[in-house]
Scaffold this motif. Sequence first.
Motif, PDB file in Angstrom:
ATOM      1  N   UNK A 108      11.807 -14.060  -4.388  1.00  0.00           N
ATOM      2  CA  UNK A 108      11.390 -14.327  -5.757  1.00  0.00           C
ATOM      3  C   UNK A 108      11.526 -13.054  -6.591  1.00  0.00           C
TER       4      UNK A 108
ATOM      5  N   UNK B 134      14.103 -17.911  -8.122  1.00  0.00           N
ATOM      6  CA  UNK B 134      13.792 -18.123  -6.702  1.00  0.00           C
ATOM      7  C   UNK B 134      15.069 -18.394  -5.930  1.00  0.00           C
TER       8      UNK B 134
ATOM      9  N   UNK C 202      10.387 -21.587   3.570  1.00  0.00           N
ATOM     10  CA  UNK C 202      10.590 -22.213   2.261  1.00  0.00           C
ATOM     11  C   UNK C 202       9.607 -23.360   2.093  1.00  0.00           C
ATOM     12  N   UNK C 203       8.334 -23.008   2.100  1.00  0.00           N
ATOM     13  CA  UNK C 203       7.298 -24.007   1.858  1.00  0.00           C
ATOM     14  C   UNK C 203       6.325 -23.455   0.831  1.00  0.00           C
ATOM     15  N   UNK C 204       5.617 -24.335   0.176  1.00  0.00           N
ATOM     16  CA  UNK C 204       4.696 -23.913  -0.869  1.00  0.00           C
ATOM     17  C   UNK C 204       3.570 -23.045  -0.310  1.00  0.00           C
ATOM     18  N   UNK C 205       3.061 -23.438   0.864  1.00  0.00           N
ATOM     19  CA  UNK C 205       1.897 -22.726   1.409  1.00  0.00           C
ATOM     20  C   UNK C 205       2.330 -21.559   2.266  1.00  0.00           C
ATOM     21  N   UNK C 206       3.046 -20.671   1.666  1.00  0.00           N
ATOM     22  CA  UNK C 206       3.570 -19.521   2.405  1.00  0.00           C
ATOM     23  C   UNK C 206       3.242 -18.250   1.639  1.00  0.00           C
ATOM     24  N   UNK C 207       2.748 -17.264   2.327  1.00  0.00           N
ATOM     25  CA  UNK C 207       2.373 -15.995   1.702  1.00  0.00           C
ATOM     26  C   UNK C 207       3.604 -15.263   1.211  1.00  0.00           C
ATOM     27  N   UNK C 208       3.530 -14.777  -0.010  1.00  0.00           N
ATOM     28  CA  UNK C 208       4.588 -13.933  -0.554  1.00  0.00           C
ATOM     29  C   UNK C 208       4.185 -12.473  -0.394  1.00  0.00           C
TER      30      UNK C 208
ATOM     31  N   UNK D 193       4.988  -8.709  -1.665  1.00  0.00           N
ATOM     32  CA  UNK D 193       5.582  -8.086  -2.832  1.00  0.00           C
ATOM     33  C   UNK D 193       6.045  -6.660  -2.540  1.00  0.00           C
TER      34      UNK D 193
ATOM     35  N   UNK E 138      -1.600 -25.232  -3.821  1.00  0.00           N
ATOM     36  CA  UNK E 138      -1.934 -24.029  -3.060  1.00  0.00           C
ATOM     37  C   UNK E 138      -2.300 -22.939  -4.048  1.00  0.00           C
TER      38      UNK E 138
ATOM     39  N   UNK F 168      -4.618 -12.427  -5.455  1.00  0.00           N
ATOM     40  CA  UNK F 168      -3.920 -11.182  -5.174  1.00  0.00           C
ATOM     41  C   UNK F 168      -4.711 -10.014  -5.755  1.00  0.00           C
TER      42      UNK F 168
ATOM     43  N   UNK G  90       2.727  -3.328  -5.975  1.00  0.00           N
ATOM     44  CA  UNK G  90       2.892  -4.760  -6.150  1.00  0.00           C
ATOM     45  C   UNK G  90       1.623  -5.503  -5.746  1.00  0.00           C
ATOM     46  N   UNK G  91       1.491  -6.756  -6.161  1.00  0.00           N
ATOM     47  CA  UNK G  91       0.318  -7.543  -5.767  1.00  0.00           C
ATOM     48  C   UNK G  91       0.222  -7.674  -4.243  1.00  0.00           C
TER      49      UNK G  91
ATOM     50  N   UNK H 236      -1.643  -9.794  -1.136  1.00  0.00           N
ATOM     51  CA  UNK H 236      -2.346 -11.022  -0.777  1.00  0.00           C
ATOM     52  C   UNK H 236      -3.763 -10.709  -0.283  1.00  0.00           C
TER      53      UNK H 236
ATOM     54  N   UNK I  61      -5.884 -24.125   0.238  1.00  0.00           N
ATOM     55  CA  UNK I  61      -5.079 -25.302  -0.060  1.00  0.00           C
ATOM     56  C   UNK I  61      -5.882 -26.283  -0.895  1.00  0.00           C
TER      57      UNK I  61
ATOM     58  N   UNK J 297       0.724 -22.039  -6.514  1.00  0.00           N
ATOM     59  CA  UNK J 297       2.077 -22.388  -6.086  1.00  0.00           C
ATOM     60  C   UNK J 297       2.293 -23.880  -6.260  1.00  0.00           C
ATOM     61  N   UNK J 298       3.463 -24.215  -6.711  1.00  0.00           N
ATOM     62  CA  UNK J 298       3.808 -25.621  -6.800  1.00  0.00           C
ATOM     63  C   UNK J 298       5.285 -25.777  -6.504  1.00  0.00           C
ATOM     64  N   UNK J 299       5.671 -26.985  -6.202  1.00  0.00           N
ATOM     65  CA  UNK J 299       7.079 -27.269  -5.949  1.00  0.00           C
ATOM     66  C   UNK J 299       7.522 -28.319  -6.955  1.00  0.00           C
TER      67      UNK J 299
ATOM     68  N   UNK K 208      10.485 -23.648  -5.722  1.00  0.00           N
ATOM     69  CA  UNK K 208       9.147 -23.074  -5.606  1.00  0.00           C
ATOM     70  C   UNK K 208       8.853 -22.201  -6.813  1.00  0.00           C
TER      71      UNK K 208
END
Lengths: 115, 113
Positions: A33, A48, A98-104, A106, B32, B36, B43-44, B46, B51, B93-95, B99
Amino acid sequence: GAGVSQSPRYKVAKRGQDVALRCDPISGHVSLFWYQQALGQGPEFLTYFQNEAQLDKSGLPSDRFFAERPEGSVSTLKIQRTQQEDSAVYLCASSLAAIVQETQYFGPGTRLLVL
Amino acid sequence: GESVGLHLPTLSVQEGDNSIINCAYSNSASDYFIWYKQESGKGPQFIIDIRSNMDKRQGQRVTVLLNKTVKHLSLQIAATQPGDSAVYFCAENSYTGGFKTIFGAGTRLFVKA
């Protein structure tokens, strides 16, 4: 292990100049991202990638902004003919799946100043 | 459009006290939510996530509460320490074909020794 790295950390550009910002994601991370963060604001989504495919570029502010990830790892954000309003911190993040509930995760960001 | 916002831009607490940072969101379809922490020049980072099918989640010294009825999210930090001083962002987060993460504007937390 190594985290997300970005280079350069700081970039000063003259108005009208082209710039390229690099992101090295965590090895093996599928998703990448790019965000733009103005001073005192939260990060704003730019684009993305899932592997090499750019699935969403709805946040790119103009056609002067272009991003690529040709081999599904390193990504470059290019800004053509920079304007003063492009001054911001550009953040890159990667996530394993590649799922929504995944930690990014940075990177530290590239601080761009356009004079 | 959808947005994630924060009630307070700054929060000052005494070391050892508990901190509560609030956030409102508007997209009822979000799946979700994440908090942060961002320190100057970084950077941010986590902190904790939740959920949409949960209403509470606890981590080490942090708890996130989600109230879907009023679309409200909060971060509670127990026994706040000077090292907790930073800007805190909630994000969702949304799809939607791709994403997307939407961040709030942030709350700056000051911890007084």
